[in-house]
Structures are given as structure tokens and as C-alpha cells.
Scaffold this motif. Structure first.
Motif, short mmCIF file in Angstrom:
data_model
loop_
_atom_site.label_atom_id
_atom_site.label_comp_id
_atom_site.label_asym_id
_atom_site.label_seq_id
_atom_site.Cartn_x
_atom_site.Cartn_y
_atom_site.Cartn_z
N LYS A 5 -2.15 -5.20 5.32
CA LYS A 5 -3.21 -4.98 6.32
C LYS A 5 -4.46 -4.40 5.67
N CYS A 6 -4.28 -3.42 4.78
CA CYS A 6 -5.43 -2.82 4.07
C CYS A 6 -6.13 -3.84 3.19
N LEU A 7 -5.34 -4.59 2.42
CA LEU A 7 -5.94 -5.57 1.51
C LEU A 7 -6.64 -6.69 2.27
N ALA A 9 3.19 -8.21 -7.27
CA ALA A 9 2.42 -7.12 -7.87
C ALA A 9 3.21 -5.81 -7.82
N ILE A 10 3.88 -5.55 -6.70
CA ILE A 10 4.71 -4.34 -6.58
C ILE A 10 5.85 -4.38 -7.59
N LEU A 11 6.48 -5.53 -7.76
CA LEU A 11 7.56 -5.68 -8.73
C LEU A 11 7.05 -5.39 -10.14
N MET A 44 -4.26 -11.40 -11.92
CA MET A 44 -3.99 -10.67 -10.68
C MET A 44 -3.93 -9.17 -10.94
N ASP A 45 -4.37 -8.73 -12.13
CA ASP A 45 -4.38 -7.31 -12.47
C ASP A 45 -5.24 -6.52 -11.49
N PHE A 46 -6.27 -7.17 -10.96
CA PHE A 46 -7.16 -6.58 -9.98
C PHE A 46 -6.38 -6.16 -8.73
N LEU A 47 -5.51 -7.03 -8.25
CA LEU A 47 -4.68 -6.75 -7.06
C LEU A 47 -3.70 -5.61 -7.35
N HIS A 48 -3.13 -5.61 -8.55
CA HIS A 48 -2.20 -4.55 -8.95
C HIS A 48 -2.84 -3.16 -8.81
N ARG A 49 -4.07 -3.05 -9.30
CA ARG A 49 -4.75 -1.75 -9.28
C ARG A 49 -5.04 -1.28 -7.85
N HIS A 50 -5.38 -2.22 -6.97
CA HIS A 50 -5.63 -1.84 -5.58
C HIS A 50 -4.34 -1.39 -4.90
N ILE A 51 -3.26 -2.09 -5.15
CA ILE A 51 -1.97 -1.72 -4.57
C ILE A 51 -1.52 -0.38 -5.13
N GLU A 52 -1.69 -0.19 -6.42
CA GLU A 52 -1.34 1.06 -7.09
C GLU A 52 -2.12 2.23 -6.46
N ALA A 53 -3.41 2.04 -6.22
CA ALA A 53 -4.25 3.09 -5.62
C ALA A 53 -3.80 3.40 -4.19
N LEU A 54 -3.48 2.38 -3.42
CA LEU A 54 -3.02 2.58 -2.04
C LEU A 54 -1.73 3.39 -2.00
N ILE A 55 -0.78 3.02 -2.83
CA ILE A 55 0.51 3.71 -2.85
C ILE A 55 0.33 5.15 -3.35
N PHE A 56 -0.53 5.30 -4.36
CA PHE A 56 -0.75 6.63 -4.93
C PHE A 56 -1.33 7.61 -3.91
N CYS A 57 -2.26 7.14 -3.09
CA CYS A 57 -2.92 8.07 -2.17
C CYS A 57 -2.17 8.24 -0.85
N ALA A 58 -1.17 7.42 -0.58
CA ALA A 58 -0.41 7.53 0.67
C ALA A 58 0.49 8.77 0.63
N PRO A 59 0.47 9.59 1.69
CA PRO A 59 1.28 10.81 1.71
C PRO A 59 2.77 10.54 1.95
N GLU A 60 3.12 9.34 2.35
CA GLU A 60 4.52 8.98 2.59
C GLU A 60 4.72 7.54 2.14
N PRO A 61 5.97 7.06 2.06
CA PRO A 61 6.20 5.69 1.60
C PRO A 61 5.34 4.68 2.36
N LEU A 62 4.73 3.77 1.62
CA LEU A 62 3.81 2.78 2.18
C LEU A 62 4.50 1.42 2.23
N ALA A 63 4.62 0.87 3.43
CA ALA A 63 5.30 -0.41 3.64
C ALA A 63 4.41 -1.56 3.18
N VAL A 64 5.04 -2.68 2.84
CA VAL A 64 4.31 -3.88 2.40
C VAL A 64 3.36 -4.34 3.51
#
Length: 186
Positions: A26-28, A44-46, A1-21
Motif C-alpha cells: 500500500k505504501c509503495l 525483495a523481502i527474501l 531492483m535494489d531501489f525497491l529493496h532500500r524502500h522496503i528496508e526503510a519501511l520495515i526499519f521505521c515501523a514500530p511493530e511487524p509490517l505486513a506485506v
């Protein structure tokens, strides 16, 4: 599931404010064209939070404001404050301040109207204020030539620590003696 981790990491990184689950989900879901189980996202977030809490990283993944955001660790506060102080020393020139104050008090306003008030060309000041995102183009005037109309931006409010244009001091609040150069002679 490392693939999912990287996508979540990228989403959180580029978000200008806290990103809700829910936003992550929805994005995934749209990206993968199928529903990603909520427990996979949370695990994955944990895992990402545990990864970034290690000593090798200057930032961590924090849960705040109903979402997740990358924040620098407190140990690096001193170096960050030095950078922020150095950046804040990049002050506005007198011409930029004059132009910005005219825009703030007279908005919406065209460049021609600004130049009429200032008595000099304001092209450079307007360009620099647009680059610093303190002003923005609000539209076009209905007058001849349809010149651009300028106004202050949300970043202007942050820069000067106000919530609304109404919070600006009124011209009557300035005492005349503060605006004089030299001494008066009888």
C-alpha cells in the motif's frame, strides 16, 4: 531492483511493530503512483532476509506477527540485557512517584489539584513524567483559567506491568504498618 529493496528496508526499519506485506504494498503503490507487483515485494523481502542473516550484521529481518520486523540476533542478548538493566536503573524520584500515584488514582486531574494534595509545587515532577511519557495531557478543564488535565499513558501501563487502571492496588490493600516511619510509643 535494489531501489525497491532500500524502500522496503526503510519501511520495515521505521515501523514500530511487524509490517505486513499488504501494508508495504500500500505504501509503495502510493509512493510510486502505480501498483508494485506483490512478487517483486516478496522477492525483495527474501533478499533482505538473506542479506541480514549473514554474520556481518547484529540483527536480522524476521517474519512474525503476520509481518516483518528487524530484531537483534540471540548472540547479542547479553549486551542488550546489560543496556536494558542500566536504563531501568534510571528510577523515578520520590517526588515523581508521589505525583504519578496522585495522577493514577485521581485522574483526570489538574496540576493545581495535584499540588493541593501534595502541598508543594509539582511543575518539575509533571514535566519529567511527561518527558518519560508516563503521563499525558488529556485535555483542558472547564474551570477558571482552563488548566490542563493530566492522566496516565499506555507507557505507564507497560512500565508497571498492568493492563488497566483498575489493576492498581486499592488504598485499603495497604496495611497501615507499612506506611509508618519509626515505632509507636505507648
Amino acid at each position: 531492483m535494489d531501489f525497491l529493496h532500500r524502500h522496503i528496508e526503510a519501511l520495515i526499519f521505521c515501523a514500530p511493530e511487524p509490517l505486513a506485506v499488504a501494508e508495504i504494498s500500500k505504501c509503495l503503490d502510493e509512493m510510486f503512483a502505480s501498483e508494485v507487483p506483490q512478487d517483486h515485494i516478496e522477492s525483495a523481502i527474501l533478499a533482505l532476509r538473506e542479506k541480514y542473516n549473514e554474520e556481518g550484521f547484529a540483527f536480522s529481518l524476521e517474519h512474525l506477527g503476520g509481518g516483518y520486523q528487524f530484531l537483534t540476533k540471540p548472540a547479542y542478548q547479553t549486551s542488550i540485557s546489560i543496556l536494558l538493566r542500566q536504563q531501568s536503573q534510571k528510577r523515578l524520584s520520590n517526588a515523581q512517584l508521589e505525583t504519578l500515584s496522585i495522577i493514577a488514582y485521581k485522574q483526570p486531574i489538574t496540576k493545581g489539584e495535584m499540588e493541593q494534595i501534595r502541598g508543594v509545587n509539582s511543575d518539575y515532577s509533571v514535566q519529567k513524567l511527561l518527558e518519560k511519557e508516563l503521563i499525558e495531557i488529556k485535555g483542558k478543564s472547564e474551570s477558571v483559567g482552563k488548566p490542563l488535565i493530566y492522566g496516565t499513558s499506555d507507557k505507564f501501563m507497560d512500565y508497571f506491568g498492568i493492563n488497566s487502571i483498575k489493576d492498581l492496588p486499592l488504598p485499603k490493600d495497604f496495611s497501615q504498618s507499612e506506611n509508618q516511619i519509626g515505632e509507636e510509643r505507648e
